[in-house]
Write an enzyme that holds these catalytic residues in place. Structure first.
Site, PDB file in Angstrom:
ATOM      1  N   SER A 210     -26.167  -5.509  44.545  1.00 11.39           N
ATOM      2  CA  SER A 210     -24.926  -4.405  44.391  1.00 11.39           C
ATOM      3  C   SER A 210     -24.624  -4.833  42.915  1.00 11.39           C
ATOM      4  CB  SER A 210     -23.938  -4.539  45.331  1.00 11.39           C
ATOM      5  OG  SER A 210     -23.051  -3.342  45.324  1.00 11.39           O
ATOM      6  N   ASN A 211     -23.406  -4.209  42.685  1.00 11.06           N
ATOM      7  CA  ASN A 211     -22.812  -4.581  41.347  1.00 11.06           C
ATOM      8  C   ASN A 211     -21.109  -4.581  41.312  1.00 11.06           C
ATOM      9  OD1 ASN A 211     -21.551  -1.656  41.199  1.00 11.06           O
ATOM     10  ND2 ASN A 211     -23.715  -1.116  40.897  1.00 11.06           N
ATOM     11  N   HIS A 212     -20.428  -4.814  40.276  1.00 12.42           N
ATOM     12  CA  HIS A 212     -18.920  -4.863  40.566  1.00 12.42           C
ATOM     13  C   HIS A 212     -18.196  -3.822  40.607  1.00 12.42           C
ATOM     14  CE1 HIS A 212     -19.487  -9.124  40.280  1.00 12.42           C
ATOM     15  NE2 HIS A 212     -20.315  -9.149  39.167  1.00 12.42           N
TER      16      HIS A 212
END
Ligand code: CTP
Length: 403
Positions: A210-212
């Site tokens: 995933s990402n932030h």
């Protein structure tokens, strides 16, 4: 957009134990810049004192249906005319019955019969009363006449029983009131699709890539569109943020989910804003059981490209414009050469506007620095501001693009 600023709101408080929550409501409305005039029935004063409301709103409480105001005008007549909204919280079964049949034997029912302002009801009562045919019929009459309702919740009741009848929480009532004010806003009748949050790509049943992205920007955009009266479809991968009141919510996990949902939802939409951060890659295959670390010394995961959603939207816009939104807005989060990369994306994805943010500063933070880029115009370099303020600036531009 603060729709409460300078609005005159008559807050009717009737005789229910939920009257204590009306103090929070009065305080929040006052802090939002509304001119709050509390009106109480005699029964309400047994649960909470007028002094509480007078201290919170800095205004005298209206109690007497026959009272004259400072200008010798009958007070309830004056407030019926001046109100921008009459909000009754809590509204007892007795008050609903009086309103349905046009009684005016207390200051609140007298204001309601006379006013042309919208009336919002937040009922509170025992489940038996709520379910009784008399209350059902009264509410039907009232809503058919155009009064607005914020339904009670199910849960613990003061009697000790559990069931439907707990007055909605102050935040829900504020959201409902905002929805009432927004109904003739500048985007009334427009359908706006907004995406929010980072997508998650499964490696095995417990691990994801995933990402932030926090989703806060997409949620701020949804709130702003709702305040302007739009019909909002929010497509989100976020669970932690409260649902914007009045938005139609679709939850997604992966970029492929987001792709399928956006392409369906954008039909008939006026505006699409892609604030989500879709993962560009996903594992070539997902293991069907948890991979144990004893099984391997190191792990090389093969990643394959996910579909480019805005790329596909651009294709539909070119080939079948009737089935694509009139205005499409993208975001670009870049670590370097921000404007150069952003300009390239604007053109490649055939966007009307692109919001360019420097990262990692933007992810998860409440303040953002953004530059807005347009097809045939110079960019707008904005000062750092909250995501709520940026959402206002973005929608001011979206409205110009819709013209
Ligand atoms: N976007 C999209 N589909 C993807 C990835 C991104 O529609 N698979 C959208 C994002 O929601 C954003 C815009 O495209 O509005 C730009 O996203 P970004 O990740 O910066 O652009 P990419 O085209 O993926 O370029 P790169 O990652 O190479 O910078």
């Amino acid at each position: 957009m603060n729709l409460f600023q300078n609005k005159t709101i008559v807050l009717g408080v009737t005789g229910s134990i939920a009257a204590y929550k009306a103090a929070t409501l009065a305080s929040r409305l006052h802090q939002l810049g509304a001119h709050v005039h509390v009106a109480m029935t005699d029964a309400a004063t047994h649960f909470i004192t007028p002094l509480t409301f007078e201290s919170l709103t800095h205004r005298r409480v209206l109690r007497d249906v026959l009272a004259l105001g400072a200008d010798s005008e009958i007070e309830h007549v004056s407030f019926a005319k001046r109100a921008d909204m009459v909000l009754i919280a809590p509204a007892t079964a007795n008050t609903l019955a009086k309103l349905a049949h046009g009684f005016t034997d207390d200051v609140i029912s007298a204001i309601c019969l006379d006013t042309r302002a919208p009336i919002l009801l937040a009922p509170a009562m025992e489940t038996g009363m709520w379910e009784n045919a008399a209350t059902r019929d009264n509410l039907k009459i009232l809503t058919q006449r155009g009064m607005f309702l914020v339904e009670p919740n199910a849960g613990h009741l003061a009697s000790g029983a559990s069931g439907k009848g707990r007055m909605a929480e102050p935040q829900e009532i504020l959201d409902a009131a905002r929805h009432v004010f927004a109904r003739d806003g500048s985007l009334a009748g427009k359908r706006v699709v907004i995406t929010a949050g980072g997508t998650r790509e499964a490696i095995d049943p417990v691990r994801v890539i995933s990402n932030h992205s926090s989703g806060k920007m997409g949620y701020a955009l949804a709130e702003e569109a709702l305040s302007r009266g739009a019909n909002v479809s929010l497509i989100t991968s976020v669970d932690e943020l409260p649902n914007p009141y009045g938005a139609e919510i679709t939850r997604v996990v992966s970029t492929q989910d987001l792709y399928d949902t956006v392409l369906g939802e954008m039909r008939g939409a006026d505006v699409l804003i892609m604030a989500a951060a879709p993962a560009d890659f996903r594992p070539a295959s997902m293991a069907d059981r948890k991979i144990k670390k004893e099984e391997m010394a190191e792990w090389n995961i093969e990643l394959i490209r996910n579909p480019d959603i805005l790329g596909e939207v651009a294709r539909v816009r070119a080939n079948d414009p009737a089935n694509a939104p009139r205005v499409v807005v993208g975001f670009a989060a870049e670590t370097n050469d921000l404007i150069q990369h952003a300009r390239g994306k604007l053109e490649r994805k055939n966007l009307d506007m692109l919001v360019a943010n420097p990262v990692p500063q933007t992810f998860g933070s409440d303040n953002v620095k953004a530059t807005l880029l347009f097809k045939n115009r110079n960019e707008m370099d904005l000062q750092p501001m909250t995501k709520e303020n940026l959402a206002e600036v973005i929608f001011a531009q979206v409205e110009k693009l819709l013209k």
